[in-house]
Scaffold this motif. Structure first.
Motif, PDB file in Angstrom:
ATOM      1  N   MET A   1       4.329   9.258  -4.928  1.00  0.00           N
ATOM      2  CA  MET A   1       5.118   9.387  -3.723  1.00  0.00           C
ATOM      3  C   MET A   1       4.249  10.056  -2.654  1.00  0.00           C
ATOM      4  SD  MET A   1       8.788  11.363  -3.056  1.00  0.00           S
ATOM      5  CE  MET A   1       9.289  11.090  -4.706  1.00  0.00           C
ATOM      6  N   ILE A   2       4.259   9.482  -1.459  1.00  0.00           N
ATOM      7  CA  ILE A   2       3.529  10.041  -0.342  1.00  0.00           C
ATOM      8  C   ILE A   2       4.144  11.391   0.019  1.00  0.00           C
ATOM      9  CG2 ILE A   2       2.961   9.714   2.104  1.00  0.00           C
ATOM     10  CD1 ILE A   2       3.044   6.692   1.562  1.00  0.00           C
ATOM     11  N   ASP A   3       3.282  12.379   0.353  1.00  0.00           N
ATOM     12  CA  ASP A   3       3.783  13.706   0.716  1.00  0.00           C
ATOM     13  C   ASP A   3       4.676  13.598   1.947  1.00  0.00           C
ATOM     14  OD1 ASP A   3       4.185  16.430   0.824  1.00  0.00           O
ATOM     15  OD2 ASP A   3       2.353  16.779   1.969  1.00  0.00           O
ATOM     16  N   ASN A   4       5.855  14.079   1.829  1.00  0.00           N
ATOM     17  CA  ASN A   4       6.857  13.989   2.885  1.00  0.00           C
ATOM     18  C   ASN A   4       7.384  15.382   3.233  1.00  0.00           C
ATOM     19  OD1 ASN A   4       8.477  12.561   4.675  1.00  0.00           O
ATOM     20  ND2 ASN A   4      10.091  12.233   3.181  1.00  0.00           N
ATOM     21  N   LYS A   5       6.614  16.407   2.889  1.00  0.00           N
ATOM     22  CA  LYS A   5       7.065  17.794   3.009  1.00  0.00           C
ATOM     23  C   LYS A   5       7.456  18.169   4.434  1.00  0.00           C
ATOM     24  CE  LYS A   5       5.669  22.473   1.908  1.00  0.00           C
ATOM     25  NZ  LYS A   5       4.627  23.345   1.393  1.00  0.00           N
ATOM     26  N   GLN A 105      11.597  -4.818  -2.434  1.00  0.00           N
ATOM     27  CA  GLN A 105      12.227  -5.110  -3.712  1.00  0.00           C
ATOM     28  C   GLN A 105      11.695  -4.132  -4.751  1.00  0.00           C
ATOM     29  OE1 GLN A 105      11.302  -9.084  -4.953  1.00  0.00           O
ATOM     30  NE2 GLN A 105       9.172  -8.941  -4.387  1.00  0.00           N
ATOM     31  N   ALA A 106      12.337  -4.081  -5.891  1.00  0.00           N
ATOM     32  CA  ALA A 106      11.968  -3.127  -6.932  1.00  0.00           C
ATOM     33  C   ALA A 106      10.779  -3.629  -7.732  1.00  0.00           C
ATOM     34  CB  ALA A 106      13.152  -2.880  -7.850  1.00  0.00           C
ATOM     35  N   TYR A 107       9.888  -2.710  -8.024  1.00  0.00           N
ATOM     36  CA  TYR A 107       8.736  -2.953  -8.879  1.00  0.00           C
ATOM     37  C   TYR A 107       8.633  -1.785  -9.855  1.00  0.00           C
ATOM     38  CZ  TYR A 107       7.138  -6.189  -5.228  1.00  0.00           C
ATOM     39  OH  TYR A 107       7.043  -7.205  -4.326  1.00  0.00           O
ATOM     40  N   VAL A 108       7.927  -2.027 -10.954  1.00  0.00           N
ATOM     41  CA  VAL A 108       7.601  -0.935 -11.859  1.00  0.00           C
ATOM     42  C   VAL A 108       6.145  -0.586 -11.623  1.00  0.00           C
ATOM     43  CG1 VAL A 108       7.408  -0.200 -14.256  1.00  0.00           C
ATOM     44  CG2 VAL A 108       9.318  -1.645 -13.551  1.00  0.00           C
ATOM     45  N   ASN A 109       5.898   0.688 -11.295  1.00  0.00           N
ATOM     46  CA  ASN A 109       4.559   1.158 -10.968  1.00  0.00           C
ATOM     47  C   ASN A 109       4.256   2.375 -11.835  1.00  0.00           C
ATOM     48  OD1 ASN A 109       2.139   1.636  -9.701  1.00  0.00           O
ATOM     49  ND2 ASN A 109       3.051   2.506  -7.856  1.00  0.00           N
ATOM     50  N   ASN A 110       3.305   2.235 -12.756  1.00  0.00           N
ATOM     51  CA  ASN A 110       2.946   3.331 -13.673  1.00  0.00           C
ATOM     52  C   ASN A 110       4.163   3.868 -14.426  1.00  0.00           C
ATOM     53  OD1 ASN A 110       0.222   3.228 -12.899  1.00  0.00           O
ATOM     54  ND2 ASN A 110       0.611   4.587 -11.171  1.00  0.00           N
ATOM     55  N   GLY A 111       5.053   2.980 -14.814  1.00  0.00           N
ATOM     56  CA  GLY A 111       6.234   3.364 -15.573  1.00  0.00           C
ATOM     57  C   GLY A 111       7.411   3.817 -14.730  1.00  0.00           C
ATOM     58  N   TRP A 112       7.230   3.923 -13.410  1.00  0.00           N
ATOM     59  CA  TRP A 112       8.302   4.345 -12.503  1.00  0.00           C
ATOM     60  C   TRP A 112       8.786   3.163 -11.702  1.00  0.00           C
ATOM     61  CZ3 TRP A 112      10.209   9.152 -12.886  1.00  0.00           C
ATOM     62  CH2 TRP A 112       9.418  10.111 -13.509  1.00  0.00           C
TER      63      TRP A 112
END
Length: 123
Positions: A1-5, A105-112
């Motif tokens: 996840m891109i840092d969104n802080k 759309q949904a994808y699976v990326n590194n198990g997520w």
């Protein structure tokens, strides 16, 4: 996840009535900033219509990404708030987590499970 802080901190500061109780439980991808901002504004407007004693007891417990979609949990809701949350959560499944494109759309990326547009998925 891109840092969104930075964006999350701005959201917490803009809507202290909603987020003051659990500001550390707010984590979502940058691509959903506009969606979460709009949802929070709708909920804040609904809160403003409630009596003060009720208003002060309603707050956000957690905002996150789960199974590729937005999850926005509150300790309690009016039916209007719940409807807005349900709509935002459904919309999140079509909005790219990275670039905000409305063709994701949904994808699976590194198990997520993630929600990405084709361009961001291919990066």
């Amino acid at each position: 996840m891109i840092d969104n802080k930075t964006n999350i901190e701005a959201l917490v500061n803009k809507y202290p009535d909603l987020f003051s109780k659990h500001p550390r439980n707010i984590h979502f991808p940058a691509g959903w900033n506009s969606l979460v901002e709009t949802l929070s504004a709708i909920i804040q407007n609904e809160l403003n219509e409630l009596p003060l004693e009720v208003k002060s007891s309603i707050f956000v417990l957690q905002v996150k990404s789960k199974f590729g979609g937005l999850r926005y949990y509150m300790n309690e809701c009016t039916p209007q708030m719940q409807g807005a949350i349900s709509m935002a959560e459904s919309l999140s499944l079509q909005i790219c987590e990275k670039c905000s494109s409305y063709s994701a759309q949904a994808y699976v990326n590194n198990g997520w499970r993630v929600t990405l547009c084709t361009q961001c998925h291919n990066l």
